[in-house]
Design an enzyme around this catalytic site. Structure first.
Site, mmCIF file in Angstrom:
data_model
loop_
_atom_site.group_PDB
_atom_site.id
_atom_site.type_symbol
_atom_site.label_atom_id
_atom_site.label_comp_id
_atom_site.label_asym_id
_atom_site.label_seq_id
_atom_site.Cartn_x
_atom_site.Cartn_y
_atom_site.Cartn_z
ATOM 1 N N LYS A 48 0.839 -1.200 0.000
ATOM 2 C CA LYS A 48 0.000 0.000 0.000
ATOM 3 C C LYS A 48 0.877 1.254 0.000
ATOM 4 O O LYS A 48 1.885 1.309 0.701
ATOM 5 C CB LYS A 48 -0.910 -0.047 1.239
ATOM 6 C CG LYS A 48 -1.935 1.069 1.363
ATOM 7 C CD LYS A 48 -2.782 0.804 2.596
ATOM 8 C CE LYS A 48 -3.892 1.828 2.792
ATOM 9 N NZ LYS A 48 -4.750 1.476 3.962
ATOM 10 N N SER A 125 -9.439 1.163 2.960
ATOM 11 C CA SER A 125 -8.632 2.004 2.093
ATOM 12 C C SER A 125 -7.511 1.237 1.380
ATOM 13 O O SER A 125 -6.848 1.788 0.493
ATOM 14 C CB SER A 125 -8.006 3.147 2.911
ATOM 15 O OG SER A 125 -7.128 2.644 3.917
ATOM 16 N N SER A 149 -9.797 -1.323 7.045
ATOM 17 C CA SER A 149 -9.209 -1.102 5.725
ATOM 18 C C SER A 149 -8.468 -2.291 5.131
ATOM 19 O O SER A 149 -8.100 -2.258 3.963
ATOM 20 C CB SER A 149 -8.262 0.107 5.773
ATOM 21 O OG SER A 149 -9.004 1.289 5.943
#
Length: 411
Positions: A48, A125, A149
């Protein structure tokens, strides 16, 4: 357009047809120390875009964040550990703007395509991380989980996702959101890979010899799920026979999970503004409309409210930890149902967001490890079933899920 996912680009090009990875992001080989092998030798992973990579600017899904920050001086320990154990970093993955959404729709960079449910959101996310795994671009991926997330995109994309005990994996070199809840997490397509990554990142821990013996089914959490979702997930529970001594229904939150969520959101909101408010006030970044609205709300959370709900949080944490101990598991739906359609308005999504966070706040409030399992579908669309264990039971939980998946013949 409602019901469609269109991936846009902004200042860089994507490397893949799913829109999961960031073009021009670094690809790092295993370290020389791991050249002769390692527990993750031959495996690939994505990260990420909130982790420091030496010489690279972590963008956090926000053009102005990238513009106002410089390259990292060193690589985050979690990323280094995976390299040390033989894995190869194949690229950085898109994220919701400043990690502050559960949808995976970024107004600057677009929406990665959900490989398991086209036309539906991938969840956020850690959207790009989930899509990279589900789309076969990497064997596993690193994300972060504050309010769901890791767990929500894993559920929506039909893969395994793990949020560890709070503080179990170093957050050094990771852009923070709300420190009381932030965790490093990871995703994979199968339980053995999820466990192997855990052996790498949780190297300082060891699974206990004690077995899980009791399963708790929180009725207030199950009632948050859509009826078709409940039916599909509940059908998996009898397949636990022989792995646990007993199952028990319980009511988890005496005054309702909405009250738990209020405490979670208050503490989270106050910490988010303390973390990012000074940067927002200094640089006046151009945020996406929904992100901007969320940050505007965090600014209104008072320190008095924060301290009041912090006390309630501590009480909830003690309740959960006492309930679970070292031999009990909590099982519940990861999300209330399948991934929503792309392009829904904030107003349309808000009821789903609230019910989703009532489920995800449980592990967050307790600082507990949670795995979401991709073992059910509704009309061909993935559904996630979650298992939560007591604090520090991370490797034990990962090993238990691997055993369960092998015994009932699920990959």
């Amino acid at each position: 357009m409602k019901g469609s996912c269109i991936h846009m680009t902004y200042a860089h090009e994507n490397l893949d047809s799913w829109g999961a990875l960031i073009g021009g992001s670094p690809a790092l080989e295993p370290t020389p120390a791991a050249a002769g092998g390692g527990k993750l030798a031959g495996m690939s992973y994505a990260v990420k875009d909130v982790y420091d990579i030496q010489g690279h600017i972590a963008g956090a899904g926000c053009p102005d964040w990238r513009r106002t920050h410089g390259p990292a001086a060193r690589t985050a320990p979690a990323v280094r550990q995976l390299l040390q154990d033989g894995a190869q970093l194949v690229g950085l993955a898109h994220t919701d703007e400043l990690m502050f959404s559960l949808n995976g729709e970024n107004e600057h960079y677009g929406t990665p395509i959900n490989p398991k449910a086209h036309g539906r959101i991938p969840g956020g996310s850690s959207s790009g991380s989930a899509v990279a795994v589900a789309g076969g671009l990497a064997d596993f991926a690193l994300g972060t989980d504050t309010a769901g997330s890791i767990r929500i995109p894993a559920s929506y994309c039909g893969i395994y996702g793990f949020r560890p005990t709070h503080g179990a994996v170093s957050l050094e070199g990771v852009i923070p959101l709300a420190p009381s809840f932030d965790t490093v997490g990871w995703m994979a397509n199968d339980a053995p890979t999820l466990f192997r990554v855990g052996q790498s990142l949780l190297a300082g821990a060891a699974p206990t010899r004690r077995s899980f013996t009791r399963l708790l089914l929180p009725e207030d959490a199950w009632q948050l799920a859509d009826i078709p979702c409940r039916e599909q997930l509940a059908a998996l529970i009898p397949r636990l026979d022989g792995l646990l001594d007993r199952r028990e229904p319980i009511m988890l939150a005496e005054n309702g999970l909405q009250q738990w969520l209020t405490s979670f959101r208050t503490v989270q909101g106050f910490e988010i503004w303390q973390t990012h408010g000074p940067w927002i006030e200094q640089y006046q970044p151009k945020l996406g409309s929904q992100t901007a609205a969320r940050f505007a709300w965090t600014r209104t959370v008072t320190e008095e409210a924060y301290r009041e709900h912090l006390l309630q949080l501590e009480g909830i944490r003690q309740t959960l930890r006492s309930l679970l101990g070292g031999d009990t598991l909590l099982m519940l739906p990861t999300a209330p149902g399948v991934a929503p359609l792309c392009g829904l308005s904030g107003e349309q999504m808000e009821p789903r967001r609230v019910s989703t966070m009532q489920l995800t706040c449980i592990a967050g409030l307790g600082g507990l490890p949670q795995i979401t399992l991709p073992w059910a579908v509704q009309d061909g669309i993935p559904l996630g079933l979650s298992v939560i264990a007591g604090p520090g039971q991370d490797l034990q939980l990962l090993a238990w899920v691997q055993e369960w998946s092998e015994r009932i013949g699920i990959a």
